[in-house]
Scaffold this motif. Sequence first.
Motif, PDB file in Angstrom:
ATOM      1  N   SER A  54       7.265   2.538   5.945  1.00 20.32           N
ATOM      2  CA  SER A  54       8.485   3.363   5.847  1.00 20.32           C
ATOM      3  C   SER A  54       8.129   4.676   5.146  1.00 20.32           C
ATOM      4  N   LEU A  55       8.813   5.772   5.555  1.00 18.72           N
ATOM      5  CA  LEU A  55       8.624   7.074   4.951  1.00 18.72           C
ATOM      6  C   LEU A  55       9.648   7.245   3.838  1.00 18.72           C
ATOM      7  N   LEU A  56       9.171   7.492   2.602  1.00 14.86           N
ATOM      8  CA  LEU A  56      10.047   7.622   1.439  1.00 14.86           C
ATOM      9  C   LEU A  56       9.883   9.011   0.837  1.00 14.86           C
ATOM     10  N   VAL A  57      10.871   9.470   0.082  1.00 18.35           N
ATOM     11  CA  VAL A  57      10.839  10.782  -0.578  1.00 18.35           C
ATOM     12  C   VAL A  57      11.189  10.569  -2.035  1.00 18.35           C
ATOM     13  N   ASP A  58      10.373  11.144  -2.951  1.00 11.65           N
ATOM     14  CA  ASP A  58      10.661  10.967  -4.377  1.00 11.65           C
ATOM     15  C   ASP A  58      11.703  11.983  -4.845  1.00 11.65           C
ATOM     16  N   GLY A  59      11.957  12.038  -6.154  1.00  3.05           N
ATOM     17  CA  GLY A  59      13.003  12.914  -6.684  1.00  3.05           C
ATOM     18  C   GLY A  59      12.694  14.385  -6.537  1.00  3.05           C
ATOM     19  N   ASP A  60      11.434  14.731  -6.395  1.00  2.68           N
ATOM     20  CA  ASP A  60      11.054  16.134  -6.232  1.00  2.68           C
ATOM     21  C   ASP A  60      11.002  16.549  -4.767  1.00  2.68           C
ATOM     22  N   GLY A  61      11.325  15.646  -3.865  1.00  3.93           N
ATOM     23  CA  GLY A  61      11.325  15.957  -2.430  1.00  3.93           C
ATOM     24  C   GLY A  61       9.995  15.773  -1.787  1.00  3.93           C
ATOM     25  N   ARG A  62       9.062  15.163  -2.495  1.00  9.05           N
ATOM     26  CA  ARG A  62       7.749  14.940  -1.902  1.00  9.05           C
ATOM     27  C   ARG A  62       7.753  13.641  -1.117  1.00  9.05           C
ATOM     28  N   PRO A  63       7.296  13.691   0.168  1.00  8.83           N
ATOM     29  CA  PRO A  63       7.279  12.456   0.979  1.00  8.83           C
ATOM     30  C   PRO A  63       6.034  11.598   0.680  1.00  8.83           C
ATOM     31  N   PHE A  64       6.163  10.269   0.871  1.00  8.78           N
ATOM     32  CA  PHE A  64       5.013   9.369   0.800  1.00  8.78           C
ATOM     33  C   PHE A  64       5.332   8.158   1.673  1.00  8.78           C
ATOM     34  N   VAL A  65       4.293   7.384   1.949  1.00 11.68           N
ATOM     35  CA  VAL A  65       4.416   6.231   2.863  1.00 11.68           C
ATOM     36  C   VAL A  65       4.240   4.948   2.073  1.00 11.68           C
ATOM     37  N   LEU A  66       5.179   4.037   2.261  1.00 14.46           N
ATOM     38  CA  LEU A  66       5.088   2.698   1.642  1.00 14.46           C
ATOM     39  C   LEU A  66       4.917   1.667   2.763  1.00 14.46           C
ATOM     40  N   ALA A  67       3.815   0.896   2.746  1.00  9.16           N
ATOM     41  CA  ALA A  67       3.512  -0.067   3.814  1.00  9.16           C
ATOM     42  C   ALA A  67       3.285  -1.457   3.211  1.00  9.16           C
ATOM     43  N   VAL A  69       0.867  -1.193   0.000  1.00  8.78           N
ATOM     44  CA  VAL A  69       0.000   0.000   0.000  1.00  8.78           C
ATOM     45  C   VAL A  69       0.901   1.240   0.000  1.00  8.78           C
ATOM     46  N   MET A  70       0.564   2.232  -0.865  1.00 10.26           N
ATOM     47  CA  MET A  70       1.296   3.518  -0.880  1.00 10.26           C
ATOM     48  C   MET A  70       0.301   4.640  -0.528  1.00 10.26           C
ATOM     49  N   MET A  71       0.723   5.522   0.430  1.00 11.75           N
ATOM     50  CA  MET A  71      -0.130   6.620   0.919  1.00 11.75           C
ATOM     51  C   MET A  71       0.681   7.914   0.946  1.00 11.75           C
ATOM     52  N   ASP A  72      -0.090   9.001   0.957  1.00 12.00           N
ATOM     53  CA  ASP A  72       0.591  10.273   1.190  1.00 12.00           C
ATOM     54  C   ASP A  72       0.696  10.495   2.690  1.00 12.00           C
ATOM     55  N   THR A  73       1.238  11.619   3.078  1.00 13.54           N
ATOM     56  CA  THR A  73       1.494  11.837   4.505  1.00 13.54           C
ATOM     57  C   THR A  73       0.227  12.080   5.294  1.00 13.54           C
ATOM     58  N   ARG A  74      -0.918  12.276   4.611  1.00  9.57           N
ATOM     59  CA  ARG A  74      -2.178  12.442   5.340  1.00  9.57           C
ATOM     60  C   ARG A  74      -2.948  11.129   5.442  1.00  9.57           C
ATOM     61  N   GLY A  75      -2.358  10.051   4.964  1.00 15.04           N
ATOM     62  CA  GLY A  75      -2.997   8.760   5.052  1.00 15.04           C
ATOM     63  C   GLY A  75      -3.919   8.442   3.914  1.00 15.04           C
ATOM     64  N   ARG A  76      -3.834   9.217   2.813  1.00 11.44           N
ATOM     65  CA  ARG A  76      -4.686   8.951   1.655  1.00 11.44           C
ATOM     66  C   ARG A  76      -4.005   7.907   0.776  1.00 11.44           C
ATOM     67  N   VAL A  77      -4.756   6.884   0.395  1.00 13.38           N
ATOM     68  CA  VAL A  77      -4.213   5.768  -0.396  1.00 13.38           C
ATOM     69  C   VAL A  77      -4.048   6.216  -1.826  1.00 13.38           C
ATOM     70  N   VAL A  78      -2.832   6.060  -2.355  1.00  9.66           N
ATOM     71  CA  VAL A  78      -2.560   6.382  -3.752  1.00  9.66           C
ATOM     72  C   VAL A  78      -2.242   5.121  -4.570  1.00  9.66           C
ATOM     73  N   LEU A  79      -1.922   4.004  -3.874  1.00  6.92           N
ATOM     74  CA  LEU A  79      -1.622   2.736  -4.584  1.00  6.92           C
ATOM     75  C   LEU A  79      -2.103   1.571  -3.727  1.00  6.92           C
ATOM     76  N   TRP A  80      -2.830   0.667  -4.338  1.00  2.39           N
ATOM     77  CA  TRP A  80      -3.419  -0.495  -3.618  1.00  2.39           C
ATOM     78  C   TRP A  80      -3.131  -1.753  -4.455  1.00  2.39           C
TER      79      TRP A  80
END
Length: 842
Positions: free
Chosen positions: A131-144, A30-41
């Motif tokens: 885990s908290l990850l950061v993409d190339g543009d510096g935007r954080p996201f959560v990978l669980a 599961v991939m989420m943004d920092t507010r807990g919104r699911v972006v990948l399932w």
Amino acid sequence: MTTGPDAPPPPDASGELTGGLLDALRVGIVMMDTRGRVVLWSPLAEEMLGWAGEHIVGRRIEHIIEPWRSAADAADIAGDAASRSGPPGAEPGRGLADRVLAELMRAGRWGGVLPMRHRDGHTLQVEVRASLLVDGDGRPFVLASLADTRLLRGLEHDLAVVDAVFDTAALGIAIFDTDLRYVRVNRALARMNGLTVEEHLGHTVKEVRPGRPGEELTMVQREVLTTGRTVVDLLVPGPDGDGYRSTSYSRITDRSGRVLGISCVVMDVTDRFMASAKVERTRHRLAVLSDVGGVLSELMDVDRRAQSLAEALVPGFCDYAGVLVAQDMAAGGDLPREPLRGGTPLILLGVATGPDQAEVAALLRPGGRLSFPEGSPLSDVLAGGPAWFAETPADLRGGAFSPVGDPRIKAALDLGVGSLLAVPLRARDVVLGLLIVGRAISRDPFDADDLALAYELADRAGAALDNARLYAREREGALMIQRSLLPQRVPRLPGVEVAFRYLPGSTGAEAGGDWFDVVPLAGGRVALVVGDVMGHGLRAAATMGRLRTAVRTLAGLDMAPDELLRRINDLSEDFAPGPDEPMMATFVYAVYDPSTRTCVVATAGHLPPLLLDPDASGERRVRQVEVPANTPIGVFAVEFESAEVEVPDGAVLVLYTDGLVERRGEDITEGVDRLRAILGRPYDFLEDVCDDALAELVPDREPDDVALMAVRLGGLPEGSAMAWTFPAEPSAVRRARHHVRMTLAGWELSALSDVTVLLVSELVTNSLRHAHGPIGVRMVRGASLLVEVSDPLPDPPRARTASDDDEGGRGMHLVARASRRWGTRQGPLGKTVWFELALPGS
């Protein structure tokens, strides 16, 4: 491309690897943004929780997280950080999700168990690793990653069980990689091998167990790794020969079938092996005892028992065996009255060596004489001491035999005897010899159990040899009595040639009741008898003697064969050994008259005689004499019949007992046919007939008694018999005198004329006075002069004492005084009175 045991499994049709541990755990992403919104399932997350991507992507994860009910539940669900930051009491799932996100933003990672609601309504406890990850543009996201705790806890439990078994098992356990090197070893196996666990890891079996055992185990491991066949209970010796190990190997593969290595389970089976070996030794010793008991029970001869005993011990118990007994004992004498001393001569009755011990066998031969000097260990055993036990060659050469001992024994020791046992042979607490057994150096030496077995063997052998000695003496006595009851010589008679054989039962049978006899009768006739009393032993031999005496006595009365059988049958009750043991006997009785060339034969349950009748071309025709089948002697209230056979000159009559032709499991007619085939051969001498019959029909077996008699029958010379018949008229006396006188003159026996004429006159006169029928006169010249006078009156003449005034009554007294012998016999047409006169010069 990588191939072999280490190659990865092939991908399936979708390109994904299958069969791995993650497949078993079903881990969803599961991939989420920092507010807990699911972006990948991921599809596996969808499969685990039942929510499709279109239902969950773009929504906050808190919608599928169940709220906790208390701070304690929160601690169990969200971990320590959540419990510390969460307020007491109930709180919705959003608060739980926020706290997890807050901890994740602070620490960069988070792990724990969250209650998540399945789409169908039930709750799953899900192991989460985020885990908290950061993409190339510096935007954080959560990978669980999400995993069902039920599968995870089951796997953890299985691993814990494996670890517990591996570390605490009493069995040795090891894991090898595909290079056959130790990757894991438990402490039990390390102790078995005498090394530490660390000294095993990274090494092969050949390095841990150098030498042949390690090489053999490596070959087995390689075969298991290559073929996948499991090896169970492979028995190998322990390190330095310390006990025995049972080793089992099996191949290890993962869920995809990839070979990871092999497993090994080792069990110390020293106690089991030793117990099995002990059982096997016990079974082997019992087999030796059984074999010895068998040979000792089958034979009743001292020499053969000793030799069979030695042969039964090699090679099952030993490589060399010798049975020595005192010289007197070997000769059938009594047991030693005093203890045997050193120097006592012993006879080597039985000896046996292994098949590869030809040199020793050449030195030790049955019948050899041995002695052991006074003071040597073997002389002490002979004197009644304990057995002598030498475990090593040094013990053997250190005192078993003195320098003056038998050189053959010392030579045998030099040929490789490694250990020796010498045990006394005892019978009724008396030492009668020695049982000596030895083993080669290449074989395990004797031990205490072997000594106990040797004692048991010696005790059985001693008793058996003593029994054989007693049996031989008893049997020899029985045979001596039996032989004394048989004819000591066969009379020589004109026109009759006799050859005979009597063969007592071989070793293992007692004296029997077979007999034969040749009885001379009046006028050159002869009675031929062969019979068999049922049973064996002294009673049968004694009954045979009584029966033979009765037959011989009645034969002297010149009875017809059928009448003689009837008389003998009437007396059979007196011949019986006891009131509850009826006597049963068979015999054949034949009377041959050379003057008429006829033979009258009667049998009592016996095999009919065979007649060899040469025809004009010289060929021998063997036929069985047709005789009425009468019952054996001992069956009462029966009638006997006889048959008369014409016998050409030179014919051979063969009489025999069933021991010659009878064989177990075979019809007796087959044996008779074999005898007929033997008799059909050309022979120059009757002795050859008997020899060939015994050689071919009684070869190397233990038969019943055998009596065989072959008689060549020939008539008297031409003109040796004259016969006349006169009517019952007064002129018969005158005419009889005339013919008798003329016949004697023609035979050049005029010296006998007066007495012969006188006696014939008396007998013819008696016939005229009492018979009133035809009167027959017959004269036969053979070894003596026979004169017979016959008439129809069945009653025999009776001699009476005449007074001085009587004119008659003196005829039979005159016949009795003037003749060598005289008598009467019954015939089918009346009676015959006969007398014999000795020829001049005889």
